[in-house]
Design a protein around this motif. Structure first.
Motif, PDB file in Angstrom:
ATOM      1  N   TRP A 165      -3.200   3.982  -4.955  1.00  0.00           N
ATOM      2  CA  TRP A 165      -3.927   3.482  -3.793  1.00  0.00           C
ATOM      3  C   TRP A 165      -4.326   4.655  -2.935  1.00  0.00           C
ATOM      4  CZ3 TRP A 165      -5.636  -1.247  -3.945  1.00  0.00           C
ATOM      5  CH2 TRP A 165      -6.164  -1.846  -2.800  1.00  0.00           C
ATOM      6  N   GLU A 166      -5.407   4.494  -2.173  1.00  0.00           N
ATOM      7  CA  GLU A 166      -5.961   5.595  -1.393  1.00  0.00           C
ATOM      8  C   GLU A 166      -5.139   5.942  -0.152  1.00  0.00           C
ATOM      9  OE1 GLU A 166      -8.122   2.536  -1.309  1.00  0.00           O
ATOM     10  OE2 GLU A 166      -8.352   2.944  -3.439  1.00  0.00           O
ATOM     11  N   LEU A 167      -4.627   4.938   0.543  1.00  0.00           N
ATOM     12  CA  LEU A 167      -3.917   5.138   1.810  1.00  0.00           C
ATOM     13  C   LEU A 167      -2.656   4.284   1.870  1.00  0.00           C
ATOM     14  CD1 LEU A 167      -7.024   4.875   4.179  1.00  0.00           C
ATOM     15  CD2 LEU A 167      -5.799   6.967   3.563  1.00  0.00           C
ATOM     16  N   PRO A 168      -1.632   4.730   2.581  1.00  0.00           N
ATOM     17  CA  PRO A 168      -0.409   3.931   2.682  1.00  0.00           C
ATOM     18  C   PRO A 168      -0.448   2.882   3.789  1.00  0.00           C
ATOM     19  CG  PRO A 168      -0.061   6.041   3.734  1.00  0.00           C
ATOM     20  CD  PRO A 168      -1.452   6.084   3.121  1.00  0.00           C
ATOM     21  N   GLU A 169      -1.522   2.865   4.591  1.00  0.00           N
ATOM     22  CA  GLU A 169      -1.582   1.959   5.732  1.00  0.00           C
ATOM     23  C   GLU A 169      -1.999   0.551   5.330  1.00  0.00           C
ATOM     24  OE1 GLU A 169      -1.276   5.829   7.125  1.00  0.00           O
ATOM     25  OE2 GLU A 169      -3.015   5.101   6.038  1.00  0.00           O
ATOM     26  N   CYS A 170      -1.516  -0.395   6.112  1.00  0.00           N
ATOM     27  CA  CYS A 170      -1.874  -1.807   5.967  1.00  0.00           C
ATOM     28  C   CYS A 170      -3.379  -1.967   6.160  1.00  0.00           C
ATOM     29  CB  CYS A 170      -1.112  -2.610   7.031  1.00  0.00           C
ATOM     30  SG  CYS A 170      -1.524  -4.353   7.103  1.00  0.00           S
ATOM     31  N   MET A 171      -4.001  -2.816   5.371  1.00  0.00           N
ATOM     32  CA  MET A 171      -5.446  -3.008   5.499  1.00  0.00           C
ATOM     33  C   MET A 171      -5.810  -3.813   6.743  1.00  0.00           C
ATOM     34  SD  MET A 171      -6.439  -5.931   2.648  1.00  0.00           S
ATOM     35  CE  MET A 171      -6.145  -4.862   1.282  1.00  0.00           C
ATOM     36  N   TYR A 172      -4.814  -4.367   7.421  1.00  0.00           N
ATOM     37  CA  TYR A 172      -5.067  -5.197   8.590  1.00  0.00           C
ATOM     38  C   TYR A 172      -4.723  -4.512   9.910  1.00  0.00           C
ATOM     39  CZ  TYR A 172      -5.125  -8.565   4.822  1.00  0.00           C
ATOM     40  OH  TYR A 172      -5.399  -9.220   3.652  1.00  0.00           O
TER      41      TYR A 172
ATOM     42  N   GLU B 150       0.805  -1.213   0.000  1.00  0.00           N
ATOM     43  CA  GLU B 150       0.000   0.000   0.000  1.00  0.00           C
ATOM     44  C   GLU B 150       0.844   1.271   0.000  1.00  0.00           C
ATOM     45  OE1 GLU B 150      -1.323  -2.722   0.988  1.00  0.00           O
ATOM     46  OE2 GLU B 150      -3.481  -2.599   1.164  1.00  0.00           O
ATOM     47  N   SER B 151       1.939   1.296   0.774  1.00  0.00           N
ATOM     48  CA  SER B 151       2.751   2.509   0.830  1.00  0.00           C
ATOM     49  C   SER B 151       3.367   2.828  -0.534  1.00  0.00           C
ATOM     50  CB  SER B 151       3.841   2.396   1.891  1.00  0.00           C
ATOM     51  OG  SER B 151       4.707   1.323   1.602  1.00  0.00           O
ATOM     52  N   TYR B 152       3.813   1.820  -1.247  1.00  0.00           N
ATOM     53  CA  TYR B 152       4.364   2.042  -2.588  1.00  0.00           C
ATOM     54  C   TYR B 152       3.268   2.493  -3.553  1.00  0.00           C
ATOM     55  CZ  TYR B 152       6.241   1.216  -7.214  1.00  0.00           C
ATOM     56  OH  TYR B 152       6.610   1.374  -8.534  1.00  0.00           O
ATOM     57  N   LEU B 153       2.146   1.772  -3.541  1.00  0.00           N
ATOM     58  CA  LEU B 153       1.050   2.113  -4.450  1.00  0.00           C
ATOM     59  C   LEU B 153       0.499   3.509  -4.151  1.00  0.00           C
ATOM     60  CD1 LEU B 153      -0.748  -1.344  -4.493  1.00  0.00           C
ATOM     61  CD2 LEU B 153       0.739  -0.378  -6.269  1.00  0.00           C
ATOM     62  N   TYR B 154       0.438   3.861  -2.891  1.00  0.00           N
ATOM     63  CA  TYR B 154       0.000   5.209  -2.502  1.00  0.00           C
ATOM     64  C   TYR B 154       0.979   6.259  -3.039  1.00  0.00           C
ATOM     65  CZ  TYR B 154      -1.027   9.181   0.535  1.00  0.00           C
ATOM     66  OH  TYR B 154      -1.317  10.432   1.015  1.00  0.00           O
ATOM     67  N   GLY B 155       2.257   5.972  -2.916  1.00  0.00           N
ATOM     68  CA  GLY B 155       3.281   6.910  -3.377  1.00  0.00           C
ATOM     69  C   GLY B 155       3.247   7.183  -4.866  1.00  0.00           C
ATOM     70  N   ILE B 156       2.737   6.247  -5.652  1.00  0.00           N
ATOM     71  CA  ILE B 156       2.658   6.455  -7.104  1.00  0.00           C
ATOM     72  C   ILE B 156       1.227   6.770  -7.548  1.00  0.00           C
ATOM     73  CG2 ILE B 156       4.713   5.076  -7.611  1.00  0.00           C
ATOM     74  CD1 ILE B 156       2.789   2.805  -8.557  1.00  0.00           C
ATOM     75  N   GLY B 157       0.363   7.066  -6.569  1.00  0.00           N
ATOM     76  CA  GLY B 157      -0.997   7.480  -6.895  1.00  0.00           C
ATOM     77  C   GLY B 157      -1.938   6.364  -7.299  1.00  0.00           C
TER      78      GLY B 157
END
Length: 107
Positions: free
Chosen positions: A32-39, A23-30
């Protein structure tokens, strides 16, 4: 066979570089919505998933890599082919599980 080898290399490469289904990587490149773990509330980074997140403890146990730390991961992997495969298995299994969870969230 070639596709299987490419997939294995891809999962380990993503794990070693942090550029993958985190998530943190995907968030950084636009992407994903949030960089936090879904768990949990931590940032979903490679280190978090591989070493800390309780959601992936079962996968760490099955792969036999519980107790590893970032400082000894590479040495562990290079110590034997079995160790390399254990980390590879963890990377593949968590990647597939995460993708399946992401697909469920999209519905």
């Amino acid at each position: 066979m070639v596709t299987r080898v490419i997939n294995m290399i891809t999962h380990v490469t993503q794990l070693m570089t942090g550029r993958g289904n985190f998530e943190s990587y995907l968030y950084g490149i636009g992407r994903w919505e949030l960089p936090e773990c879904m768990y949990c509330d931590a940032r979903d980074t490679v280190e978090h998933r591989l070493f800390h997140c309780s959601e992936w403890e079962e996968y760490r146990g099955r792969a036999g890599i519980s107790g590893l730390e970032p400082e000894n991961l590479t040495a562990y992997m290079l110590n034997s082919e079995d160790n390399w495969r254990a980390v590879e298995e963890f990377a593949r299994a968590t990647h597939r599980a995460k993708e399946a969870e992401d697909r469920r969230k999209d519905f």
